[in-house]
Write an enzyme that holds these catalytic residues in place. Structure first.
Site, PDB file in Angstrom:
ATOM      1  N   CYS A   1      -0.961   6.719  -4.424  1.00 46.73           N
ATOM      2  CA  CYS A   1      -2.309   6.628  -4.981  1.00 46.73           C
ATOM      3  C   CYS A   1      -2.575   7.737  -6.010  1.00 46.73           C
ATOM      4  O   CYS A   1      -1.984   8.800  -5.932  1.00 46.73           O
ATOM      5  CB  CYS A   1      -3.341   6.802  -3.885  1.00 46.73           C
TER       6      CYS A   1
ATOM      7  N   ARG B 238       2.599   6.231 -11.129  1.00 47.69           N
ATOM      8  CA  ARG B 238       2.773   6.645  -9.736  1.00 47.69           C
ATOM      9  C   ARG B 238       2.942   5.451  -8.803  1.00 47.69           C
ATOM     10  O   ARG B 238       3.380   5.609  -7.678  1.00 47.69           O
ATOM     11  CB  ARG B 238       1.557   7.464  -9.277  1.00 47.69           C
TER      12      ARG B 238
ATOM     13  N   TRP C 145      -2.356   2.546  -3.471  1.00 40.33           N
ATOM     14  CA  TRP C 145      -1.041   2.006  -3.103  1.00 40.33           C
ATOM     15  C   TRP C 145      -1.164   1.701  -1.614  1.00 40.33           C
ATOM     16  O   TRP C 145      -1.294   2.612  -0.787  1.00 40.33           O
ATOM     17  CB  TRP C 145       0.026   3.062  -3.374  1.00 40.33           C
TER      18      TRP C 145
ATOM     19  N   ASN D 225      -6.631  10.130  -1.338  1.00 38.88           N
ATOM     20  CA  ASN D 225      -5.163   9.985  -1.325  1.00 38.88           C
ATOM     21  C   ASN D 225      -4.666  10.558  -0.019  1.00 38.88           C
ATOM     22  O   ASN D 225      -5.187  11.572   0.434  1.00 38.88           O
ATOM     23  CB  ASN D 225      -4.525  10.830  -2.432  1.00 38.88           C
ATOM     24  N   GLY D 226      -3.629   9.963   0.534  1.00 37.80           N
ATOM     25  CA  GLY D 226      -3.051  10.492   1.765  1.00 37.80           C
ATOM     26  C   GLY D 226      -3.212   9.497   2.893  1.00 37.80           C
ATOM     27  O   GLY D 226      -3.518   8.317   2.672  1.00 37.80           O
TER      28      GLY D 226
ATOM     29  N   GLU E 232      24.016   8.014  -6.466  1.00 40.26           N
ATOM     30  CA  GLU E 232      22.871   8.121  -7.367  1.00 40.26           C
ATOM     31  C   GLU E 232      22.820   6.913  -8.313  1.00 40.26           C
ATOM     32  O   GLU E 232      21.751   6.364  -8.567  1.00 40.26           O
ATOM     33  CB  GLU E 232      22.944   9.461  -8.129  1.00 40.26           C
TER      34      GLU E 232
ATOM     35  N   LYS F 281      19.713   4.235  -8.514  1.00 42.00           N
ATOM     36  CA  LYS F 281      19.030   3.911  -9.773  1.00 42.00           C
ATOM     37  C   LYS F 281      18.998   2.399  -9.981  1.00 42.00           C
ATOM     38  O   LYS F 281      17.987   1.826 -10.342  1.00 42.00           O
ATOM     39  CB  LYS F 281      19.735   4.530 -10.985  1.00 42.00           C
TER      40      LYS F 281
ATOM     41  N   GLU G  75      16.611   0.586  -7.531  1.00 39.50           N
ATOM     42  CA  GLU G  75      15.219   0.917  -7.798  1.00 39.50           C
ATOM     43  C   GLU G  75      14.607   0.071  -8.899  1.00 39.50           C
ATOM     44  O   GLU G  75      13.506  -0.435  -8.746  1.00 39.50           O
ATOM     45  CB  GLU G  75      15.130   2.371  -8.283  1.00 39.50           C
TER      46      GLU G  75
ATOM     47  N   HIS H   2      38.051   0.936   5.537  1.00 40.87           N
ATOM     48  CA  HIS H   2      37.509   1.019   6.895  1.00 40.87           C
ATOM     49  C   HIS H   2      36.343   0.063   7.101  1.00 40.87           C
ATOM     50  O   HIS H   2      35.550   0.243   8.023  1.00 40.87           O
ATOM     51  CB  HIS H   2      37.113   2.472   7.195  1.00 40.87           C
TER      52      HIS H   2
ATOM     53  N   LYS I  49       5.902   7.284  -7.764  1.00 42.79           N
ATOM     54  CA  LYS I  49       6.560   8.446  -8.359  1.00 42.79           C
ATOM     55  C   LYS I  49       6.571   9.628  -7.399  1.00 42.79           C
ATOM     56  O   LYS I  49       7.569  10.297  -7.238  1.00 42.79           O
ATOM     57  CB  LYS I  49       5.870   8.836  -9.671  1.00 42.79           C
TER      58      LYS I  49
END
Ligand code: M6R
Length: 612
Positions: A2, A27, A74, A100-101, A487, A491, A494, A510, A607
């Protein structure tokens, strides 16, 4: 996650609020809303969907108020909907709140308020806040200037969890009150006006002077001042901090997307990160640190704790620290570390990496290590971010604002800074390792080599066009190349939503090799001269089973074996992840573009992850 914006001044608030929300879009969010104080009282406009939808709401153009709060939500508690969007009001419509939170005890508070006659109209945790404020406000028989502040403070003391909140009250039409706990919030100071935001870039075009808030600092804002109070409502003084970033560095500068711009900013970001810390012919310097030889020699362990890409930066550098300093180094995911009762004591140095400096799990892990007596050091990109206020030591990557959700320049800057830190530790400890000289030289050469590497962009684009419709893509590597594989895979997931996995190439036999079938795409990263032959053999195994392969390497390899080879500049193996990740950043970017996806704001992601 948020976003919060607020304005109190002499201009019309609504355009400033909406503009601020647009700057916070990166965000991640699913609904948006604003509240302003009008002559007729508080007016709230909100809806699910994009911020720009607010422009279409009936009456938005008629708002004249010069005080307002705004929010992008969000969804955590309750689906994205108009009812669940912020701002939320109390039952009497005296208060309007954005938050927010996460309020962890909201069920308990909701029951308490319901028992006291309050009704709830949304499924959010936030709706308890304005009602709780109303509850305390009504109970207070004193009618002085601090009545609103007292009610907000009492309500906040009942909240468990994290919050950054802005409150409007129709009885105090010339004030706004804000407070935070474990969730970001800053105040930008203007001329006869104040701006509020969860993120500095959102209001950078209005001011560069900021007040940074600590937990439970309450701020009473009026047009020409900001008054700060502590938990006991005693007035406190706060200094203004000048932020050097300019607004244009937070804009796209002609690139189609922030992510691409940030990929191309890496040579410069690395230059800024190196700054004056590293000099080929003298010892590394960190003026922020005062670690002595005795302290570093007394350490039994270094922990590096972070989330996502920041954690990969830690993994990429573990080897450098162990090799140069001979201190056992462990890297852990913050959300796991904080709950596993880690073996940390005063002989452990704990390093926390966070681009945003606001990641809830990383901050909680840091607090835990402090409680256990360890020294804590944070590496972040955002000056004054929450984590810097908790850590014993803070060092900055200086990569400039990173707006795209997918982290690129922050990652490479973190790896650079961690390598310089490892050299600084080794030099302070009096360790002599002949490779330090070479490593320093190669770090200083990095900006140029990254620039050179970026020239392979068109080639990567060509390969992306061939594989953008794939369902699964695999990444393989050994040693630091395995971390780059992780990484690269993160990417890709995402921003392209392609299922992808990364494996240590030696693990293939394996289990994972069972997934390899004809035409599947496998990407191999090979930069470690000691391991290249072994990874080539593993790739041979997937080729035999019909896989298409793309290889990223700075070593001499037989090009004819692979479908696509990307040659990258050679460097010291400790810092090769900084170069080898570049083609993979571009690869995920071009695939996402080919699929027509929103590169900067991928679905479901935020974000800065300011909740657990
Ligand atoms: O702000 P932080 O560095 O603490 O963020 C950590 C992760 O959330 C972040 O790196 C995430 O994995 C990125 N979206 C990766 O591109």
């Amino acid at each position: 996650m948020c976003g919060i914006v607020g304005y109190i001044g002499t201009k019309k608030a609504s355009p400033i609020l909406i503009n601020g929300l647009l700057r916070l879009e990166y965000r991640g969010y699913d609904s948006a809303g604003i509240a302003t104080i009008e002559k007729s009282g508080i007016s709230i406009m909100k809806d699910k969907g994009r911020v720009k939808n607010l422009y279409n709401l009936d009456g938005i153009d008629n708002l004249e108020g010069t005080i307002g709060i705004a929010h992008t939500r969000w969804a955590t508690h309750g689906k994205p909907s108009k009812e669940n969007s912020h701002p939320h009001s109390d039952n009497s419509k005296t208060f309007s709140v954005v938050h927010n939170g996460i309020i962890e005890n909201y069920n308990e508070l909701r029951k308490f308020l319901t028992d006291n006659g309050y009704t709830f109209y949304s499924q959010t945790d936030t709706e308890v806040i304005p009602n709780l404020i109303h509850y305390y406000y009504n109970k207070d028989s004193k009618n002085d200037d601090l009545k609103l502040l007292r009610a907000i403070k009492s309500a906040c003391m009942d909240l468990k969890g994290s919050f950054a909140i802005e409150v409007l009250c129709k009885d105090f039409p010339d004030n706004m009150i804000v407070v935070r706990k474990d969730s970001p919030l800053v105040i930008g100071k203007g001329e006869n006006e104040n701006y509020i935001s969860s993120d500095i870039p959102a209001i950078l075009s209005f001011t560069r002077d900021f007040y940074l808030l600590n937990d439970y600092e309450f701020v009473v804002l009026s047009r020409n001042k900001a008054e700060f109070y502590d938990k006991d409502l005693k007035p406190i003084n706060k200094d203004v901090k000048n932020i050097e970033w300019d607004a244009s560095s937070a804009e796209k500068d002609g690139f189609d997307d922030y992510m691409l711009k940030e990929i191309y900013e890496q040579p410069n970001a690395i230059r800024e990160t190196i700054g004056a810390k590293l000099n080929e012919n003298s010892k590394c310097e960190f003026e922020e640190l005062d670690f002595t030889k005795e302290y570093l020699l007394s350490l039994n362990k270094i922990y590096i704790v972070a989330c996502g890409t920041a954690m990969h930066a830690g993994l990429s550098t573990r080897n450098t620290i162990e090799k140069l300093c001979k201190i056992p180094t462990e890297v852990d995911i913050a959300s796991e570390f904080r709950y596993r009762d880690p073996l940390v004591n005063e002989k452990t140095l704990c390093i926390f990496i966070s681009q945003s400096g606001e990641t809830a799990d990383t901050i909680a892990a840091l607090k835990l290590c402090k409680e256990k007596g360890a020294k804590t050091l944070t590496i972040t990109n955002v000056i004054g971010s929450s984590i810097t206020r908790e850590a014993d030591y803070s060092i900055y990557t200086h990569a400039g604002p990173e707006i795209a959700v997918a982290s690129t320049k922050a990652y490479t800057s973190q790896v650079v800074l961690l390598n310089i830190l490892a050299i600084y530790f080794a030099e302070t400890m009096g360790m002599t390792n002949p490779c330090i000289k070479d490593l320093k030289e190669e770090i200083l050469n990095l900006p140029k080599k990254v620039e050179e590497c970026l020239k392979i962009s068109e080639k990567v684009k060509d390969f992306s066009k061939k594989v953008y419709n794939e369902k699964d893509i695999f990444f393989l590597g050994r040693g630091v190349d395995e971390v780059v594989a992780r990484e690269g895979s993160l990417k890709l997931k995402e921003i392209s939503y392609i299922h992808s996995e990364s494996y240590a190439a030696g693990e293939l036999k394996h289990g994972p090799i069972a997934l390899i079938e004809k035409d599947i795409t496998v990407i191999g990263i090979m930069t470690d001269p000691n391991l290249v032959e072994k990874t080539v053999s593993n790739l041979q195994e997937v080729i035999t089973r019909g896989a298409k392969t793309m290889v990223i390497s700075n070593q001499k390899i037989d090009d004819t074996m692979f479908e696509f080879v990307i040659n990258i500049p050679n460097t010291h193996p400790f810092i090769s992840p900084i170069i080898s990740i570049i083609p993979l950043q571009l690869f995920s970017y071009y695939i996402a573009k080919e699929k027509g996806l929103d590169v900067d704001k991928p679905r479901n992601l935020a974000k800065s992850v300011t909740v657990e």
